[in-house]
Design an enzyme around this catalytic site. Sequence first.
Site, PDB file in Angstrom:
ATOM      1  CG  ASP A   5      69.065  42.276  21.481  1.00 31.65           C
ATOM      2  OD1 ASP A   5      67.943  41.845  21.195  1.00 31.65           O
ATOM      3  OD2 ASP A   5      69.711  41.874  22.468  1.00 31.65           O
TER       4      ASP A   5
ATOM      5  CD  GLU B 117      64.381  44.065  22.013  1.00 30.43           C
ATOM      6  OE1 GLU B 117      63.623  43.159  22.412  1.00 30.43           O
ATOM      7  OE2 GLU B 117      65.577  44.125  22.353  1.00 30.43           O
TER       8      GLU B 117
HETATM    9  C1  GLC Z   1      66.049  40.947  22.924  1.00 29.44           C
HETATM   10  C2  GLC Z   1      65.846  39.825  21.930  1.00 29.44           C
HETATM   11  C3  GLC Z   1      65.611  38.562  22.689  1.00 29.44           C
HETATM   12  C4  GLC Z   1      66.830  38.280  23.529  1.00 29.44           C
HETATM   13  C5  GLC Z   1      67.158  39.442  24.426  1.00 29.44           C
HETATM   14  C6  GLC Z   1      68.536  39.339  24.985  1.00 29.44           C
HETATM   15  O1  GLC Z   1      64.923  41.193  23.664  1.00 29.44           O
HETATM   16  O2  GLC Z   1      64.797  40.142  21.063  1.00 29.44           O
HETATM   17  O3  GLC Z   1      65.311  37.483  21.856  1.00 29.44           O
HETATM   18  O4  GLC Z   1      66.590  37.147  24.330  1.00 29.44           O
HETATM   19  O5  GLC Z   1      67.143  40.665  23.723  1.00 29.44           O
HETATM   20  O6  GLC Z   1      69.481  39.558  23.986  1.00 29.44           O
END
Ligand code: GLC
Length: 555
Positions: free
Chosen positions: A221, A280
């Site tokens: 994440d 991500e």
């Molecule tokens: C990422 C996740 C999202 C979350 C954010 C903070 O973007 O996909 O859902 O709110 O991180 O952890």
Amino acid sequence: MKSQTVTQPAVSPNGPVSVSTTSWWGDAVIYQIYPRSFADGNGDGIGDLVGVTEHLDYLKELGVDAIWLSPFYVSPQADAGYDVADYRDVDPIFGTLADFDRMLGSAHSRGLRVIVDMVPNHTSNAHGWFVAALAAGAGSPERELYLFREGRGENGELPPNNWQSVFGGPAWTRVEDGQWYLHLFDTAQPDLNWRNPAVIAEFEGILRFWLDRGVDGFRVDVAHGLIKQDGLPDSDAGAAVMAGSGNFGPMWDQDGVHDIYRGWNAVLAEYGGDRMLVAEAWVSPPDRLSRYVRPDEMQQAFNFEFMTIGWNAAGLRRAIDSALADNRSVGATTTWVLSNHDVVRHSSRFGLADPTSWPKGISADDEQPLIELGLSRARAASLLMFALPGSAYIFEGEELGLPEHTTLPDDIRQDPAFYRTGGQEVGRDGCRVPLPWNAHEPSFGFSPTGRSWLPQPSVFGELAVDQQVGVADSTLEFYRAALATRRERGLGGGDIQWHISTAELLHFSNSGVRVVVNFGRHPVPLPHGVSALIASEPDAVLHGELQPNRAVWLA
Ligand code: GLC
């Protein structure tokens, strides 16, 4: 299950390197489970791990290779579990560690790999470390685990810099003794100090905890956020923008993050070489992404450029070519994704007057997407995605053609982004609505008691799994057929050659299959001497012509 041999690409400092296709993730189709919305086993209206275990056969029959579970760890749920209070245990709303182990074992026995979410940028403010940091006070080693600073202004009454939270409002919150702490997301999500060796050691331990249980990998994440520029200088942009608007500024994509992932790569390597990391990372320009998938870092990164382009032939052509080239340059395989739990479902985005628009949620006051048009284009885009070499990610429910819930009442919204922007951003609840399994049961079979943490729109009834199984033209049977054909023809491990690409049409070959997608308003003639293997709709090909908003695979 496919071969597990991992061939690390030979690294050449100058030219392209050979891409490994023998790692399981190289051509895998990976299904994202958003646990609270997938299936509820215990009747409390929130999906759980027992619900996942009960539906693994459904996923096997869909034809995916792996599942990725969004967070199920102990959490106050300020951001739907992306605020973790204990990384080594399961939140009671999702079950127990024993439920996790059973789920993992059942998935593995069906040949399904399991990836879990790792949330390293921030913890929950209920995490033991943060609670201790608050108690210990300024200057303590406990505060050094997070980013506490003195404020600006005469009495420190102003935040230490001008950074804004991704969810809106300032990225700093002041605590009782006057210090401020950084949170790029919600106040309940304090950012960790990744320059502190104790943080590095703790997360390597957390990775091992889950690797020891047998997980096959981690979705990382906010992978681009862990290291902030030295001195936390003001940002020119002012805001910590993320998700589709580009990421510039001292809080994103700093070189130091790569050292962290080199360390993680080494941890995974201790487990035999078939575990993986997927980033991500919302970075800009998109070729910065390839830095996350160098041979000694992560194995994959989400291709958000492809996701954010929308229904646009020229843009998709560009995004496909550049993603393949960028990944090839570091020997990584490419990923493709159209929807996830943070974005408006592609079946709804593509039904807007501008099918390239990128709304942050859709409310009843906004333009309402055309459901049928959006779904046709979504099926065509998915068929395009499954024809591309590399790995494809599916977000739960897209195989049913679920639309975004666009008329949720404001007073039941849960996304912190809605509240922190004072409703300016509708937020992400609309794509997170519980799945319909059975049209004639309460909550469409999501929960045995009929409870559901968000209400489902009535259209979910006709889209429920039991309404689609065995129905030839349903979106579910279309996905099953597409994934089976993709596997048979080896498309995930292939390569593409372009035949035509215009503003209206994309046409390429992969492994002897011709892939044609019509983005225009008029039917287009298809090549002779080939017949349709699969089409995005039963009426896609009429009199040898591909109809608008349709796609076909020919051989
Ligand atoms: C990422 C996740 C999202 C979350 C954010 C903070 O973007 O996909 O859902 O709110 O991180 O952890």
